[in-house]
Design a protein around this motif. Sequence first.
Motif, PDB file in Angstrom:
ATOM      1  N   LEU A 195    -116.588  34.952  15.057  1.00 32.71           N
ATOM      2  CA  LEU A 195    -116.902  35.861  16.166  1.00 32.71           C
ATOM      3  C   LEU A 195    -115.672  36.087  17.036  1.00 32.71           C
ATOM      4  CD1 LEU A 195    -119.073  37.400  17.819  1.00 32.71           C
ATOM      5  CD2 LEU A 195    -119.460  35.259  19.072  1.00 32.71           C
ATOM      6  N   LYS A 196    -114.982  35.015  17.375  1.00 35.45           N
ATOM      7  CA  LYS A 196    -113.820  35.124  18.266  1.00 35.45           C
ATOM      8  C   LYS A 196    -112.685  35.888  17.594  1.00 35.45           C
ATOM      9  CE  LYS A 196    -111.046  32.245  21.351  1.00 35.45           C
ATOM     10  NZ  LYS A 196    -110.798  30.860  21.835  1.00 35.45           N
TER      11      LYS A 196
ATOM     12  N   LEU B 192    -119.642  45.539  19.770  1.00 33.19           N
ATOM     13  CA  LEU B 192    -120.007  44.377  18.954  1.00 33.19           C
ATOM     14  C   LEU B 192    -121.426  44.537  18.426  1.00 33.19           C
ATOM     15  CD1 LEU B 192    -119.513  41.511  17.847  1.00 33.19           C
ATOM     16  CD2 LEU B 192    -120.354  40.626  20.040  1.00 33.19           C
ATOM     17  N   GLU B 193    -121.578  44.370  17.121  1.00 31.91           N
ATOM     18  CA  GLU B 193    -122.889  44.431  16.483  1.00 31.91           C
ATOM     19  C   GLU B 193    -123.140  43.108  15.754  1.00 31.91           C
ATOM     20  OE1 GLU B 193    -124.610  48.125  14.533  1.00 31.91           O
ATOM     21  OE2 GLU B 193    -124.010  46.940  12.788  1.00 31.91           O
ATOM     22  N   LEU B 194    -124.190  42.407  16.151  1.00 29.75           N
ATOM     23  CA  LEU B 194    -124.546  41.135  15.527  1.00 29.75           C
ATOM     24  C   LEU B 194    -125.635  41.390  14.489  1.00 29.75           C
ATOM     25  CD1 LEU B 194    -124.659  38.787  18.661  1.00 29.75           C
ATOM     26  CD2 LEU B 194    -122.768  39.176  17.065  1.00 29.75           C
ATOM     27  N   GLU B 195    -125.382  40.947  13.246  1.00 28.46           N
ATOM     28  CA  GLU B 195    -126.332  41.160  12.158  1.00 28.46           C
ATOM     29  C   GLU B 195    -127.176  39.901  11.964  1.00 28.46           C
ATOM     30  OE1 GLU B 195    -124.331  42.467   8.674  1.00 28.46           O
ATOM     31  OE2 GLU B 195    -123.560  44.303   9.595  1.00 28.46           O
ATOM     32  N   ILE B 196    -128.490  40.077  12.035  1.00 21.52           N
ATOM     33  CA  ILE B 196    -129.437  38.960  11.958  1.00 21.52           C
ATOM     34  C   ILE B 196    -130.414  39.218  10.818  1.00 21.52           C
ATOM     35  CG2 ILE B 196    -131.240  37.697  13.198  1.00 21.52           C
ATOM     36  CD1 ILE B 196    -129.884  38.563  15.800  1.00 21.52           C
ATOM     37  N   THR B 197    -130.632  38.221   9.989  1.00 17.32           N
ATOM     38  CA  THR B 197    -131.593  38.363   8.886  1.00 17.32           C
ATOM     39  C   THR B 197    -132.990  37.994   9.365  1.00 17.32           C
ATOM     40  OG1 THR B 197    -131.242  36.095   8.141  1.00 17.32           O
ATOM     41  CG2 THR B 197    -129.818  37.790   7.198  1.00 17.32           C
ATOM     42  N   GLU B 198    -133.986  38.415   8.583  1.00 18.28           N
ATOM     43  CA  GLU B 198    -135.375  38.096   8.934  1.00 18.28           C
ATOM     44  C   GLU B 198    -135.639  36.591   8.951  1.00 18.28           C
ATOM     45  OE1 GLU B 198    -138.722  40.682   7.530  1.00 18.28           O
ATOM     46  OE2 GLU B 198    -137.140  41.379   6.188  1.00 18.28           O
ATOM     47  N   SER B 199    -134.975  35.864   8.073  1.00 22.72           N
ATOM     48  CA  SER B 199    -135.198  34.412   8.029  1.00 22.72           C
ATOM     49  C   SER B 199    -134.765  33.745   9.324  1.00 22.72           C
ATOM     50  CB  SER B 199    -134.433  33.800   6.851  1.00 22.72           C
ATOM     51  OG  SER B 199    -133.041  34.015   6.989  1.00 22.72           O
ATOM     52  N   SER B 200    -133.797  34.353  10.026  1.00 28.02           N
ATOM     53  CA  SER B 200    -133.362  33.804  11.306  1.00 28.02           C
ATOM     54  C   SER B 200    -134.447  33.955  12.362  1.00 28.02           C
ATOM     55  CB  SER B 200    -132.096  34.517  11.792  1.00 28.02           C
ATOM     56  OG  SER B 200    -131.075  34.445  10.839  1.00 28.02           O
ATOM     57  N   ILE B 201    -135.288  34.963  12.180  1.00 28.01           N
ATOM     58  CA  ILE B 201    -136.277  35.301  13.196  1.00 28.01           C
ATOM     59  C   ILE B 201    -137.586  34.551  12.990  1.00 28.01           C
ATOM     60  CG2 ILE B 201    -137.637  37.202  14.152  1.00 28.01           C
ATOM     61  CD1 ILE B 201    -135.342  39.067  13.241  1.00 28.01           C
TER      62      ILE B 201
ATOM     63  N   GLU C 284    -117.597  45.691   8.889  1.00 29.08           N
ATOM     64  CA  GLU C 284    -118.310  44.410   8.875  1.00 29.08           C
ATOM     65  C   GLU C 284    -117.314  43.337   8.452  1.00 29.08           C
ATOM     66  OE1 GLU C 284    -121.939  41.965   6.633  1.00 29.08           O
ATOM     67  OE2 GLU C 284    -121.589  44.086   6.151  1.00 29.08           O
ATOM     68  N   VAL C 285    -117.235  42.251   9.212  1.00 25.99           N
ATOM     69  CA  VAL C 285    -116.292  41.190   8.856  1.00 25.99           C
ATOM     70  C   VAL C 285    -116.949  40.244   7.858  1.00 25.99           C
ATOM     71  CG1 VAL C 285    -115.002  41.278  11.012  1.00 25.99           C
ATOM     72  CG2 VAL C 285    -116.981  39.780  10.852  1.00 25.99           C
ATOM     73  N   LEU C 286    -116.179  39.829   6.874  1.00 26.35           N
ATOM     74  CA  LEU C 286    -116.622  38.900   5.843  1.00 26.35           C
ATOM     75  C   LEU C 286    -115.666  37.709   5.838  1.00 26.35           C
ATOM     76  CD1 LEU C 286    -117.167  41.571   3.038  1.00 26.35           C
ATOM     77  CD2 LEU C 286    -118.904  40.634   4.581  1.00 26.35           C
TER      78      LEU C 286
ATOM     79  N   PRO D 110    -112.309  53.044  19.311  1.00 26.16           N
ATOM     80  CA  PRO D 110    -113.453  52.134  19.538  1.00 26.16           C
ATOM     81  C   PRO D 110    -114.379  52.001  18.331  1.00 26.16           C
ATOM     82  CG  PRO D 110    -113.897  54.246  20.564  1.00 26.16           C
ATOM     83  CD  PRO D 110    -112.503  54.342  19.994  1.00 26.16           C
ATOM     84  N   TYR D 111    -113.824  51.574  17.189  1.00 31.30           N
ATOM     85  CA  TYR D 111    -114.679  51.337  16.027  1.00 31.30           C
ATOM     86  C   TYR D 111    -115.610  50.149  16.308  1.00 31.30           C
ATOM     87  CZ  TYR D 111    -111.639  54.376  13.252  1.00 31.30           C
ATOM     88  OH  TYR D 111    -110.943  55.450  12.760  1.00 31.30           O
ATOM     89  N   GLN D 112    -116.790  50.200  15.658  1.00 31.28           N
ATOM     90  CA  GLN D 112    -117.726  49.076  15.748  1.00 31.28           C
ATOM     91  C   GLN D 112    -117.197  47.895  14.919  1.00 31.28           C
ATOM     92  OE1 GLN D 112    -120.851  48.860  17.333  1.00 31.28           O
ATOM     93  NE2 GLN D 112    -120.412  50.797  18.341  1.00 31.28           N
ATOM     94  N   ILE D 113    -117.547  46.684  15.350  1.00 32.60           N
ATOM     95  CA  ILE D 113    -117.250  45.490  14.569  1.00 32.60           C
ATOM     96  C   ILE D 113    -118.562  44.724  14.381  1.00 32.60           C
ATOM     97  CG2 ILE D 113    -116.630  44.069  16.587  1.00 32.60           C
ATOM     98  CD1 ILE D 113    -114.851  43.923  13.187  1.00 32.60           C
ATOM     99  N   ALA D 114    -118.948  44.508  13.121  1.00 32.72           N
ATOM    100  CA  ALA D 114    -120.235  43.852  12.813  1.00 32.72           C
ATOM    101  C   ALA D 114    -119.970  42.425  12.337  1.00 32.72           C
ATOM    102  CB  ALA D 114    -120.992  44.632  11.737  1.00 32.72           C
ATOM    103  N   VAL D 115    -120.690  41.477  12.938  1.00 34.43           N
ATOM    104  CA  VAL D 115    -120.524  40.053  12.633  1.00 34.43           C
ATOM    105  C   VAL D 115    -121.883  39.461  12.269  1.00 34.43           C
ATOM    106  CG1 VAL D 115    -119.763  37.802  13.492  1.00 34.43           C
ATOM    107  CG2 VAL D 115    -118.592  39.891  14.240  1.00 34.43           C
TER     108      VAL D 115
END
Length: 685
Positions: free
Chosen positions: A498-499, A546-555, A462-464, A511-516
């Motif tokens: 992201l870029k 690519l894995e995009l992390e989204i919080t509930e508040s975004s939804i 996960e990128v920070l 091919p490791y996953q990358i979470a943003v």
Amino acid sequence: MYRVLDCITLQHNYALVALAALVCVVGASLSVRLTSRLSGTRGRRRVVQLGLSSMIAGATIWSTHFIAMLAYDPGFENGYEPLVTGLSLLIAVLGVLIANAILAFGQGGLIAPVSGAVFGLTVSAMHYTGMRAYLLPGTIEWAPEYLIMSIIAGAALAAAGYHFIVCSARSRRNWIIASALLVLAICVMHFTGMSAIEVRLSPLVTIPPKVISDLTMSMLIFGVMGFILLVGFASASIESNIEREARSQLTHAALHDPLTSMPNRMWLSQYLTALHQRLQNDKTERAAFLTIDLNLFKEVNDLHGHAVGDRVLQVVAERLSSQQGPNEHIARVGGDEFVAIKQDFRRVEQVLAFAERLHASIIEPIDLENISVRVGAAIGVATSLTEGRDPRDLLHKSDLAMYRAKSEPDVNICQFSEEMDRQSRDKLQLVHDLRQASAGGQFELAYQLQNDLSTLDPLGFEVLLRWNHPTRGRVSPAEFIPIAEETGLIREIGYWVLKAACAEAASWPHPYQIAVNVAPQQLVQPSFVEDVMDVLLETGLSPERLELEITESSIIDDQVHTLKVMHKLKNYGVRIAMDDFGTGYSSLATLQTFPFDKIKIDRSFVRGVHKNEQSAAIVRSTLLLGAALKIPVLAEGVEEEGELIFLQQEKCTSVQGFYFGRPMNQTEMRQIARQDRDVTPLKRA
């Protein structure tokens, strides 16, 4: 010129000439007022205005001419032929009607002078038709040069007058000039035309018995003009009253909120300008500002709908208005934000008492038809006693105090302090620095390892985001991320993250996953999906990695739009993870509605899970839910071996946390991402 002066001074009665001039001035002023309004009217009202202005102007021309003719003393018997006299009145009215119609319905820059020229020619036509009705014992001969001069002078002056008629709505000065020019057009044309007369008496010419005498003519003139002016003045008065009422209504609408009828932000702006002048001129004048923001109002809107929310605002506005006393004002300046102003006080305690009254009135239960709701309020206070004498600065300071009250649960009313001002300036400086950070290369990525729980092998990272400020050093994400979201800079920063993350992941041999992480402000961008796909295409990273992390508040804020975005991303192969699961208030419904590929249990539930029965129950329930929905679960914040063993026993899929090491810089991360897969997996030392 001398002939014109001789005509006026030697052949006319001064009193009647003055009366003719008075009638001309009154009639012209009234007709200019009505004619100037033609461009601002439409439909039937314009037609009525056109007819009325033409009648008044035509009658003015006709009356001025014949009063002046009554003043003319040829020295022998005279009279007026009835039919031609009536025809001259008709010519005056119809001619002005044509002139005004051109002005009202025509287009182009020359419309005003053309209309004025037609008006001037109408004056000439009426004059010389009226002279045909003038009967005397002889014949009239005309001096051509004066006749032509009268026509040209009347047309030129009237053309100039109509130019100012078009501009008369802008100022009283233009109205006066337009009226004066029309008076001159009528009078100059008349007396120049009269100076062209030369009477040849003849015993062979007699005056018919059935003519209009001077007495009858005077009665007719004053009757016609009196009636026309009466109608004109009545119309002008009605128009003025209607305009005044309309202007008053428009002003009220512009300065008041339509929902609550309270003064609005525009009213406040005008009041601040006037108050600033008073505070500068009178050093004894005092003012206090109270910024009021409702608490729990968004929840009322979300739960009961906007109609109930509007009704709540109306009730709150009524309560606030009922608390107003002398020298106290309250305005609604935003959705659920109000500003109160208090003047004529001696001590800060009086202002705080006013704030307490307002707060007490707001927090009372609001009973509507079928429901009862409560809202709270955060109130910020700033006064000219200690915080300066600039009203706009005081309003800003009360705003800062309100936000401080809103951020502290136990504080409802907060008075401004210099510490708040310092924090505000620091925040503004931070926003400025944040704008420069991306272009200045001050951002860098850190990488948090994610591991398979059964083998402890790395699954991805996960990128920070980290900010290396040139003077402040490392700035905490907890400090700058909220500011970036508040100012909208998170869109630009999020795109950079992201870029950079995708470019780095594309360089790994495995091919490791990358979470943003994706902020709510990014999701609502119309181009967000296209931006993600452009980055993947440019960097060459496979969408499945690519894995995009989204919080509930975004939804929650816009579920329809977010669902559409998530489906588009999944169709391209991008994975979606729910971040911080369990911290929202609609997690189960969200999981049912949205197509998530992973659930991330928030670190607050994982910390000490092996020693806390409540946390353990929540984690077990989440794992069972994920298994039932066939959604893998990742536990965040694993720091102790006991937590790891508990999660292994409960069949959690993957983990991340300090147990496997702290977030790594690029060099440290590459030692793992680019190592041979046969090397023993990284474990905690």
